[in-house]
Scaffold this motif. Structure first.
Motif, PDB file in Angstrom:
ATOM      1  N   ARG A 312     -71.603  57.907   1.358  1.00 41.83           N
ATOM      2  CA  ARG A 312     -71.497  58.465   2.711  1.00 41.83           C
ATOM      3  C   ARG A 312     -70.082  58.278   3.233  1.00 41.83           C
ATOM      4  O   ARG A 312     -69.286  57.505   2.687  1.00 41.83           O
ATOM      5  N   VAL A 313     -69.792  58.992   4.324  1.00 45.70           N
ATOM      6  CA  VAL A 313     -68.543  58.837   5.051  1.00 45.70           C
ATOM      7  C   VAL A 313     -68.888  58.593   6.512  1.00 45.70           C
ATOM      8  O   VAL A 313     -69.759  59.270   7.073  1.00 45.70           O
ATOM      9  N   ARG A 314     -68.226  57.633   7.094  1.00 50.47           N
ATOM     10  CA  ARG A 314     -68.487  57.282   8.494  1.00 50.47           C
ATOM     11  C   ARG A 314     -67.229  57.471   9.321  1.00 50.47           C
ATOM     12  O   ARG A 314     -66.148  56.993   8.950  1.00 50.47           O
ATOM     13  N   LEU A 315     -67.353  58.180  10.421  1.00 46.20           N
ATOM     14  CA  LEU A 315     -66.252  58.399  11.351  1.00 46.20           C
ATOM     15  C   LEU A 315     -66.633  57.801  12.695  1.00 46.20           C
ATOM     16  O   LEU A 315     -67.715  58.064  13.213  1.00 46.20           O
ATOM     17  N   GLU A 316     -65.733  56.991  13.241  1.00 48.96           N
ATOM     18  CA  GLU A 316     -65.975  56.403  14.560  1.00 48.96           C
ATOM     19  C   GLU A 316     -64.784  56.709  15.456  1.00 48.96           C
ATOM     20  O   GLU A 316     -63.633  56.500  15.070  1.00 48.96           O
ATOM     21  N   VAL A 317     -65.063  57.217  16.639  1.00 46.89           N
ATOM     22  CA  VAL A 317     -64.037  57.508  17.636  1.00 46.89           C
ATOM     23  C   VAL A 317     -64.405  56.746  18.902  1.00 46.89           C
ATOM     24  O   VAL A 317     -65.429  57.035  19.524  1.00 46.89           O
ATOM     25  N   ALA A 318     -63.585  55.757  19.262  1.00 46.38           N
ATOM     26  CA  ALA A 318     -63.878  54.907  20.420  1.00 46.38           C
ATOM     27  C   ALA A 318     -62.722  54.963  21.403  1.00 46.38           C
ATOM     28  O   ALA A 318     -61.556  54.833  21.014  1.00 46.38           O
ATOM     29  N   ASP A 319     -63.062  55.152  22.693  1.00 42.19           N
ATOM     30  CA  ASP A 319     -62.016  55.148  23.723  1.00 42.19           C
ATOM     31  C   ASP A 319     -62.307  54.071  24.755  1.00 42.19           C
ATOM     32  O   ASP A 319     -63.401  53.509  24.813  1.00 42.19           O
ATOM     33  N   ASP A 320     -61.285  53.776  25.585  1.00 44.99           N
ATOM     34  CA  ASP A 320     -61.425  52.762  26.638  1.00 44.99           C
ATOM     35  C   ASP A 320     -61.497  53.425  28.002  1.00 44.99           C
ATOM     36  O   ASP A 320     -61.072  52.860  29.010  1.00 44.99           O
ATOM     37  N   GLY A 321     -62.059  54.634  28.030  1.00 51.22           N
ATOM     38  CA  GLY A 321     -62.066  55.418  29.261  1.00 51.22           C
ATOM     39  C   GLY A 321     -63.156  55.029  30.234  1.00 51.22           C
ATOM     40  O   GLY A 321     -63.770  53.956  30.153  1.00 51.22           O
ATOM     41  N   ALA A 322     -63.435  55.957  31.158  1.00 44.99           N
ATOM     42  CA  ALA A 322     -64.352  55.689  32.255  1.00 44.99           C
ATOM     43  C   ALA A 322     -65.793  55.550  31.804  1.00 44.99           C
ATOM     44  O   ALA A 322     -66.604  54.908  32.477  1.00 44.99           O
ATOM     45  N   SER A 362     -72.265  54.819  25.389  1.00 44.24           N
ATOM     46  CA  SER A 362     -71.328  54.786  26.499  1.00 44.24           C
ATOM     47  C   SER A 362     -71.994  54.143  27.709  1.00 44.24           C
ATOM     48  O   SER A 362     -73.224  54.211  27.872  1.00 44.24           O
ATOM     49  N   ARG A 363     -71.176  53.520  28.533  1.00 45.59           N
ATOM     50  CA  ARG A 363     -71.611  53.017  29.831  1.00 45.59           C
ATOM     51  C   ARG A 363     -70.467  53.213  30.819  1.00 45.59           C
ATOM     52  O   ARG A 363     -69.294  53.103  30.439  1.00 45.59           O
ATOM     53  N   PRO A 364     -70.780  53.506  32.062  1.00 44.42           N
ATOM     54  CA  PRO A 364     -69.711  53.687  33.044  1.00 44.42           C
ATOM     55  C   PRO A 364     -68.789  52.475  33.091  1.00 44.42           C
ATOM     56  O   PRO A 364     -69.238  51.328  33.172  1.00 44.42           O
ATOM     57  N   GLY A 365     -67.493  52.734  33.000  1.00 41.85           N
ATOM     58  CA  GLY A 365     -66.498  51.685  33.074  1.00 41.85           C
ATOM     59  C   GLY A 365     -66.250  50.944  31.784  1.00 41.85           C
ATOM     60  O   GLY A 365     -65.374  50.073  31.718  1.00 41.85           O
ATOM     61  N   VAL A 366     -66.976  51.270  30.728  1.00 40.51           N
ATOM     62  CA  VAL A 366     -66.857  50.528  29.466  1.00 40.51           C
ATOM     63  C   VAL A 366     -66.200  51.359  28.375  1.00 40.51           C
ATOM     64  O   VAL A 366     -65.598  50.833  27.442  1.00 40.51           O
ATOM     65  N   GLY A 367     -66.265  52.662  28.467  1.00 38.41           N
ATOM     66  CA  GLY A 367     -65.722  53.520  27.419  1.00 38.41           C
ATOM     67  C   GLY A 367     -66.824  54.183  26.618  1.00 38.41           C
ATOM     68  O   GLY A 367     -68.020  53.983  26.864  1.00 38.41           O
ATOM     69  N   THR A 368     -66.428  54.984  25.633  1.00 36.86           N
ATOM     70  CA  THR A 368     -67.372  55.772  24.850  1.00 36.86           C
ATOM     71  C   THR A 368     -67.051  55.631  23.369  1.00 36.86           C
ATOM     72  O   THR A 368     -65.884  55.605  22.986  1.00 36.86           O
ATOM     73  N   THR A 369     -68.109  55.550  22.576  1.00 41.01           N
ATOM     74  CA  THR A 369     -67.958  55.502  21.119  1.00 41.01           C
ATOM     75  C   THR A 369     -68.813  56.602  20.501  1.00 41.01           C
ATOM     76  O   THR A 369     -70.004  56.712  20.804  1.00 41.01           O
ATOM     77  N   VAL A 370     -68.192  57.426  19.663  1.00 38.54           N
ATOM     78  CA  VAL A 370     -68.898  58.462  18.910  1.00 38.54           C
ATOM     79  C   VAL A 370     -68.879  58.055  17.439  1.00 38.54           C
ATOM     80  O   VAL A 370     -67.810  57.815  16.872  1.00 38.54           O
ATOM     81  N   GLU A 371     -70.053  57.965  16.840  1.00 38.32           N
ATOM     82  CA  GLU A 371     -70.158  57.593  15.427  1.00 38.32           C
ATOM     83  C   GLU A 371     -70.844  58.719  14.663  1.00 38.32           C
ATOM     84  O   GLU A 371     -71.944  59.142  15.018  1.00 38.32           O
ATOM     85  N   ALA A 372     -70.181  59.220  13.630  1.00 36.13           N
ATOM     86  CA  ALA A 372     -70.747  60.260  12.768  1.00 36.13           C
ATOM     87  C   ALA A 372     -70.864  59.706  11.354  1.00 36.13           C
ATOM     88  O   ALA A 372     -69.902  59.146  10.826  1.00 36.13           O
ATOM     89  N   VAL A 373     -72.035  59.852  10.767  1.00 30.86           N
ATOM     90  CA  VAL A 373     -72.277  59.428   9.387  1.00 30.86           C
ATOM     91  C   VAL A 373     -72.782  60.634   8.616  1.00 30.86           C
ATOM     92  O   VAL A 373     -73.798  61.234   8.982  1.00 30.86           O
ATOM     93  N   ILE A 374     -72.082  60.999   7.548  1.00 30.72           N
ATOM     94  CA  ILE A 374     -72.443  62.164   6.750  1.00 30.72           C
ATOM     95  C   ILE A 374     -72.549  61.753   5.289  1.00 30.72           C
ATOM     96  O   ILE A 374     -71.611  61.125   4.756  1.00 30.72           O
TER      97      ILE A 374
END
Length: 381
Positions: A312-322, A362-374
């Motif tokens: 498999r391949v795993r992609l994670e995109v995490a930000d420190d946004g709202a 994601s949670r307000p004020g904590v940021g968002t993480t997108v994880e894709a596993v293919i």
């Protein structure tokens, strides 16, 4: 043979046998492993049986499958038992082929053999076990059918995506080699015409300048179309380098105060390069996730992680946004604070078409993480 019912006959052999029966019946419901375990149970539980094979009917109900070559229905002792549904004693008297009935048909054949004349009580035991395991083998066959259909659907989706990406690549090449080159040539000739035109023809010069602007606009739209069909950077550099380019473009490569800081980390290696359609799907998911961080999250940092494993391949995109409330975004008919539900549907559909998944936290004020596993085609665990 005896007139005892299967459970009564097995119970008469002692509680140890019932424990073994329960252990096999409750084990992994995978074929052909279940058939092998049943064969081992028959030999271990009998007094004189030295050998046992369990043949299971295939999904098309044409042949019986076992560890050797498939046996067509109606051929040989085992095939005739499966076709006619009646037990047959082997001509040498050293065993028998016993049908296993389920779902209105013979779903399997238990073939037992002994070194000498086969004792009747051992044949009765094998018959009892065959009857007792009929529902188990039926369940195994249904599970196998369901999984094969699921895998067939996944393979069909993979082939559809492969065909789609191949067509996009073809169109991208044709536009690049055709329309884009014609526009570049047109721009060159318009520039030459502008230089050659006498200064006392202001109206002609204005028309040429207008034509140049339109040509440049058409060229920009053509480049955007090529990038939309298939990002050229994927063909030129591959997924890892394409993600690095995406990171530079998102951060404007400036490092200026207030600019978005995007980092890319690649872990693990694959023996073979990822198929084009898998690379494209991962790149598009990363592009959408980074775009969301830029447009909606007010983030200052985005971290991309590309992790290769054997299957498999795993992609994670995490930000420190709202961040945001998952309940608001995913609520039926609700769009939450960001438009179009952050493109989550598109990202998930891309992954699911390839048998993968996308998870967003994601949670307000904590940021968002997108994880894709293919999963990597042809390398299922």
């Amino acid at each position: 043979m005896t007139g005892e019912r299967p459970l009564e006959l097995l119970a008469s052999r002692g509680s140890d046998l019932l424990v073994r029966v329960a252990g096999v019946a409750c084990s992994d419901r995978e074929l052909p492993r279940m058939a092998e375990k049943l064969a081992e149970l028959v030999v271990r539980s009998a007094r004189a049986l030295t050998f046992c094979d369990v043949y299971v009917l295939d999904d098309e109900e044409r042949v019986l499958e076992w560890r050797g070559a498939p046996v067509p229905l109606g051929e040989g002792e085992v095939g005739r038992v499966a076709a006619h549904g009646r037990a047959r004693t082997h001509p040498d008297g050293r065993g028998a082929a016993i049908p296993v009935h389920g779902d209105g048909i013979v779903i399997a054949v238990v073939d037992v053999r002994s070194a000498g004349p086969c004792p009747p009580d051992d044949l009765a035991l094998a018959t009892a076990l065959a009857g007792l395991f009929a529902p188990v083998l039926s369940s195994c066959r249904r599970l196998r059918t369901a999984r094969e259909r699921e895998h067939a659907a996944e393979r069909f989706a993979e082939r559809a995506v492969e065909a789609q990406e191949a067509e996009r690549s073809r169109l991208s090449r044709e536009i690049h080699d055709g329309i884009a080159q014609r526009l570049a040539s047109l721009g060159f000739h318009l520039s030459a015409a502008e230089r050659a035109l006498p200064e006392h023809h202001p109206e002609g010069l204005a028309q040429i300048m207008m034509a140049r602007r339109l040509c440049e606009l058409a060229a920009a739209e053509t480049r955007a179309a090529i990038g939309g069909l298939r990002p050229p950077v994927l063909d030129d550099l591959g997924l890892s380098a394409a993600l690095a380019t995406l990171a530079r473009e998102a951060g404007n490569g400036s490092g200026a105060p207030g600019a978005l800081d995007v980092t890319v980390t690649v872990e693990g290696e694959l023996e073979d390069e990822l198929p084009d359609h898998v690379q494209t799907a991962l790149y598009r998911i990363a592009q959408e996730a980074v775009g969301n961080s830029l447009r909606h999250a007010s983030a200052t940092r985005v971290d991309l992680l590309l992790e290769h494993a054997s299957d498999r391949v795993r992609l994670e995109v995490a930000d420190d946004g709202a961040g945001f409330s998952m309940r608001d975004v995913l609520a039926r008919g609700g769009r939450g604070r960001r438009p179009d539900s952050y493109g989550l549907r598109g990202m998930r559909e891309r992954a699911e078409l390839l048998g993968g998944r996308v998870a967003v936290t994601s949670r307000p004020g904590v940021g968002t993480t997108v994880e894709a596993v293919i999963p990597v085609p042809g390398r299922r665990p």
